[in-house]
Enzyme design. Structure first.
Site, PDB file in Angstrom:
ATOM      1  N   CYS A  96       0.871  -1.177   0.000  1.00 23.41           N
ATOM      2  CA  CYS A  96       0.000   0.000   0.000  1.00 23.41           C
ATOM      3  C   CYS A  96       0.911   1.231   0.000  1.00 23.41           C
ATOM      4  O   CYS A  96       2.058   1.148  -0.429  1.00 23.41           O
ATOM      5  CB  CYS A  96      -0.957  -0.024   1.199  1.00 23.41           C
ATOM      6  SG  CYS A  96      -0.138   0.132   2.802  1.00 23.41           S
ATOM      7  N   TYR A  97       0.420   2.356   0.485  1.00 26.97           N
ATOM      8  CA  TYR A  97       1.229   3.576   0.493  1.00 26.97           C
ATOM      9  C   TYR A  97       2.359   3.519   1.516  1.00 26.97           C
ATOM     10  O   TYR A  97       3.519   3.784   1.206  1.00 26.97           O
ATOM     11  CB  TYR A  97       0.360   4.804   0.782  1.00 26.97           C
ATOM     12  CG  TYR A  97      -0.606   5.112  -0.312  1.00 26.97           C
ATOM     13  CD1 TYR A  97      -0.209   5.812  -1.447  1.00 26.97           C
ATOM     14  CD2 TYR A  97      -1.932   4.696  -0.229  1.00 26.97           C
ATOM     15  CE1 TYR A  97      -1.099   6.092  -2.466  1.00 26.97           C
ATOM     16  CE2 TYR A  97      -2.827   4.970  -1.235  1.00 26.97           C
ATOM     17  CZ  TYR A  97      -2.416   5.665  -2.354  1.00 26.97           C
ATOM     18  OH  TYR A  97      -3.289   5.938  -3.367  1.00 26.97           O
TER      19      TYR A  97
END
Length: 109
Positions: free
Chosen positions: A68-69
């Site tokens: 993810c981020y």
């Protein structure tokens, strides 16, 4: 009831696995625009619409790494995927943001 287990994976280990052509499935759960602007080579974008396709093609016995981020929301996704029968699921600590800082030359656009 305990949530299915996943493991944390650090950036250097993923880098070694990718450099050594370790067989794994790499999924990126960031939004489609962010994924299109840059992602770890070999990763596939995963969202609610593409989950069925992942289930059809990804071997359940191969390591599955969720990106993810920053390494936070990937933990929830990793726990859910572990509950779907994937034997070895990892959440990438630091996420794509940390990967891109450490490996700017290993980002596919």
């Amino acid at each position: 009831m305990n949530a299915p287990a996943f493991r944390h994976l650090d950036i250097p280990t993923l880098g070694e696995w990718l450099a050594g052509d370790e067989p794994l499935t790499l999924v990126d759960i960031r939004d489609p625009v962010s994924f299109a602007e840059g992602h770890i080579p070999g990763s596939r974008h995963l969202d609610n619409d593409s989950v069925p396709a992942l289930f059809e093609v990804a071997p359940r016995d191969r390591p599955l790494v969720v990106v993810c981020y920053h390494g936070h929301s990937s933990q929830q996704a990793a726990a859910w995927l572990a509950g779907q029968g994937f034997a070895e699921v990892y959440s990438l600590d630091g996420g794509f943001t940390d990967w891109q800082l450490r490996h700017p030359d290993r980002v596919e656009r």
